[in-house]
Design a protein around this motif. Structure first.
Motif, mmCIF file in Angstrom:
data_model
loop_
_atom_site.group_PDB
_atom_site.id
_atom_site.type_symbol
_atom_site.label_atom_id
_atom_site.label_comp_id
_atom_site.label_asym_id
_atom_site.label_seq_id
_atom_site.Cartn_x
_atom_site.Cartn_y
_atom_site.Cartn_z
ATOM 1 N N PHE A 173 0.862 -1.181 0.000
ATOM 2 C CA PHE A 173 0.000 0.000 0.000
ATOM 3 C C PHE A 173 0.898 1.231 0.000
ATOM 4 O O PHE A 173 2.106 1.134 0.272
ATOM 5 C CB PHE A 173 -0.938 0.020 1.218
ATOM 6 N N THR A 174 0.317 2.388 -0.312
ATOM 7 C CA THR A 174 1.065 3.651 -0.326
ATOM 8 C C THR A 174 0.359 4.651 0.573
ATOM 9 O O THR A 174 -0.844 4.884 0.429
ATOM 10 C CB THR A 174 1.171 4.223 -1.756
ATOM 11 N N THR A 175 1.107 5.220 1.496
ATOM 12 C CA THR A 175 0.527 6.227 2.397
ATOM 13 C C THR A 175 0.155 7.481 1.608
ATOM 14 O O THR A 175 0.731 7.775 0.554
ATOM 15 C CB THR A 175 1.510 6.592 3.509
ATOM 16 N N THR A 176 -0.821 8.210 2.124
ATOM 17 C CA THR A 176 -1.274 9.423 1.451
ATOM 18 C C THR A 176 -0.329 10.590 1.751
ATOM 19 O O THR A 176 0.492 10.535 2.666
ATOM 20 C CB THR A 176 -2.692 9.785 1.908
ATOM 21 N N LYS A 177 -0.488 11.643 0.970
ATOM 22 C CA LYS A 177 0.311 12.838 1.189
ATOM 23 C C LYS A 177 -0.119 13.535 2.484
ATOM 24 O O LYS A 177 -1.258 13.411 2.915
ATOM 25 C CB LYS A 177 0.154 13.816 0.017
ATOM 26 N N LEU A 178 0.804 14.258 3.062
ATOM 27 C CA LEU A 178 0.485 15.036 4.247
ATOM 28 C C LEU A 178 -0.354 16.234 3.814
ATOM 29 O O LEU A 178 0.024 16.971 2.908
ATOM 30 C CB LEU A 178 1.769 15.510 4.924
ATOM 31 N N PRO A 179 -1.538 16.456 4.413
ATOM 32 C CA PRO A 179 -2.387 17.571 3.971
ATOM 33 C C PRO A 179 -1.731 18.903 4.285
ATOM 34 O O PRO A 179 -1.030 19.049 5.296
ATOM 35 C CB PRO A 179 -3.674 17.376 4.778
ATOM 36 N N PRO A 180 -1.944 19.904 3.441
ATOM 37 C CA PRO A 180 -1.369 21.225 3.711
ATOM 38 C C PRO A 180 -2.092 21.907 4.861
ATOM 39 O O PRO A 180 -3.209 21.544 5.226
ATOM 40 C CB PRO A 180 -1.595 21.977 2.393
ATOM 41 N N THR A 181 -1.464 22.909 5.420
ATOM 42 C CA THR A 181 -2.086 23.764 6.431
ATOM 43 C C THR A 181 -2.654 24.985 5.724
ATOM 44 O O THR A 181 -1.926 25.696 5.026
ATOM 45 C CB THR A 181 -1.062 24.191 7.488
ATOM 46 N N LEU A 182 -3.960 25.217 5.872
ATOM 47 C CA LEU A 182 -4.635 26.296 5.170
ATOM 48 C C LEU A 182 -5.019 27.415 6.136
ATOM 49 O O LEU A 182 -5.496 27.150 7.241
ATOM 50 C CB LEU A 182 -5.892 25.781 4.467
ATOM 51 N N THR A 183 -4.805 28.659 5.708
ATOM 52 C CA THR A 183 -5.266 29.835 6.449
ATOM 53 C C THR A 183 -6.099 30.696 5.503
ATOM 54 O O THR A 183 -5.881 30.691 4.285
ATOM 55 C CB THR A 183 -4.094 30.663 6.998
ATOM 56 N N ALA A 184 -7.074 31.426 6.050
ATOM 57 C CA ALA A 184 -7.941 32.258 5.211
ATOM 58 C C ALA A 184 -8.411 33.473 5.988
ATOM 59 O O ALA A 184 -8.566 33.428 7.211
ATOM 60 C CB ALA A 184 -9.139 31.450 4.720
ATOM 61 N N SER A 185 -8.643 34.566 5.261
ATOM 62 C CA SER A 185 -9.200 35.795 5.838
ATOM 63 C C SER A 185 -10.049 36.477 4.772
ATOM 64 O O SER A 185 -9.876 36.228 3.567
ATOM 65 C CB SER A 185 -8.105 36.731 6.331
ATOM 66 N N VAL A 186 -11.011 37.328 5.212
ATOM 67 C CA VAL A 186 -11.892 38.026 4.275
ATOM 68 C C VAL A 186 -11.730 39.528 4.428
ATOM 69 O O VAL A 186 -11.436 40.045 5.507
ATOM 70 C CB VAL A 186 -13.363 37.633 4.498
ATOM 71 N N THR A 187 -11.932 40.243 3.309
ATOM 72 C CA THR A 187 -11.893 41.705 3.293
ATOM 73 C C THR A 187 -13.042 42.218 2.420
ATOM 74 O O THR A 187 -13.140 41.822 1.247
ATOM 75 C CB THR A 187 -10.560 42.222 2.703
ATOM 76 N N PRO A 188 -13.922 43.074 2.962
ATOM 77 C CA PRO A 188 -14.010 43.476 4.368
ATOM 78 C C PRO A 188 -14.698 42.403 5.196
ATOM 79 O O PRO A 188 -15.304 41.479 4.657
ATOM 80 C CB PRO A 188 -14.860 44.746 4.300
ATOM 81 N N GLY A 189 -14.658 42.558 6.533
ATOM 82 C CA GLY A 189 -15.267 41.583 7.421
ATOM 83 C C GLY A 189 -16.776 41.689 7.473
ATOM 84 O O GLY A 189 -17.443 40.737 7.856
#
Length: 367
Positions: A173-189
């Motif tokens: 079997f093959t292990t999956t990729k490590l998921p990325p770390t995601l950040t998000a923000s909105v403008t304007p709030g």
């Protein structure tokens, strides 16, 4: 003399007559010549001795109607080592995998292990775990940890009991990729009803290059779950991304998610959507009085409109009216009020908690 002879002869004749019956009876009961054996109804009678000497022995026999059953011994079956009849990978993650083994203990207390490694030589194995002592196949589940993301692995199942050990077939079997770390923000709030906004952020991690992300929305009352509202976008070389959303029509939670596996999500950000309110001022023929009028989108017929002026560092209410018009895409309001030159005013439309927040118009200044 002659008389004495006659008396003796008579005596001898009398003695012979008396001895004959006893001699005849003894001859019919047993023959006493040498050693002989006679079978009677009570068993076997043996006679041993010389002529004139008789010895009798009796051997007991089983009572009539009794059956004697012979005793037999069944040899114990030869014990067999456990049988491994299958193995499969149930779940694969970047650093772990869940292995299901199918083992038949063959009636003996059995333990099993998972061997694994980058080649068929393995090199690592799990700790022992019990497979029971049943006589049928048992499905057993183990998790192996400490794997390297996005890497091929070999594995097999081993099992042992007092009868010996068994090795399962090799599989991969093959292990999956490590998921990325995601950040998000909105403008304007906070945005007005239907107005555009920008959502931007970053994707970081060893496997984040070239990952695709989408924007997801969970609208008020926040119980529908997140759904995609954009097409996938590939992050740039620095892992950045930016989405321009044409507009929201209710307050919502927004987040960014990967468009494929491995799945990853940013923390949700709240976007408040308000009523869209406009305000204008027009002089009247009456000195010092101004007609204030405007619109509210979406329509909120009967809702109060407060006119506020900026005074001593804060807004204070000096007049008001109600929204007129039928329900629809928008409604209007108007009122003639007393205002002085230089006043800075705005309109406030307050609504109870719901999909839209209270709306305020831009300021207008009386000239």
């Amino acid at each position: 003399m002659l008389r004495r002879g006659l008396v003796l002869a008579a005596a001898l004749l009398a003695g012979g007559a008396l001895a004959l019956p006893f001699a005849s009876s003894a001859s019919t009961s047993a023959t006493t010549v040498g050693n002989s054996e006679t079978t009677g109804s009570g068993g076997t009678t043996g006679t041993t001795g010389t002529t004139g000497t008789t010895v009798t022995e009796t051997t007991p026999t089983a009572p009539t109607g009794t059956t004697t059953t012979p005793t037999t011994t069944t040899p114990k079956p030869t014990p067999h080592p456990p049988r491994i009849t299958g193995a499969s990978v149930q779940r694969i993650a970047p650093t772990s995998a869940v292995i299901q083994a199918v083992v038949d203990p063959e009636g003996l207390a059995t333990s099993y292990r998972i061997q694994y490694g980058p080649t068929a030589s393995y090199g690592s194995q799990s700790g022992p775990a019990t497979a029971g002592s049943g006589t049928t196949e048992a499905k057993l589940t183990r998790t192996i940890w400490g794997l390297t993301p996005n890497t091929a692995y070999h594995y097999r199942v081993t099992a042992s009991s007092s009868a010996g050990a068994s090795l399962g077939a090799d599989a991969t079997f093959t292990t999956t990729k490590l998921p990325p770390t995601l950040t998000a923000s909105v403008t304007p709030g906070t945005i007005a009803f239907g107005r555009p906004l920008t959502l931007s952020g970053t994707a970081s991690g060893p496997d984040s290059a070239g990952v695709q992300v989408v924007v997801q929305e969970n609208p008020f009352p926040y119980n529908r779950g997140f759904q995609d509202i954009t097409s996938p976008q590939t992050v740039d070389g620095a892992g950045g991304f930016s989405f321009t959303l044409p507009g929201l029509f209710a307050s919502a939670q927004l987040r960014v998610a990967t468009a494929g596996k491995p799945l990853a999500y940013s923390q949700p950000v709240a976007e408040s959507v308000t009523l869209r309110v406009t305000l204008r001022a027009r002089r009247t023929r009456r000195p010092g009085y101004v007609r204030l009028y405007g619109t509210v989108t979406p329509s909120e017929p009967g809702t109060e409109v407060a006119f506020e002026r900026w005074r001593h560092g804060r807004y204070v209410t000096f007049s008001g009216t109600r929204i007129k018009g039928p329900a629809g895409s928008s409604s209007h309001f108007a009122r003639i009020v007393h205002m002085r030159i230089g006043w800075r005013c705005r309109a406030l439309v307050a609504v109870v908690e719901g999909p839209l927040a209270p709306g305020r118009s831009p300021d207008v200044v009386m000239h």
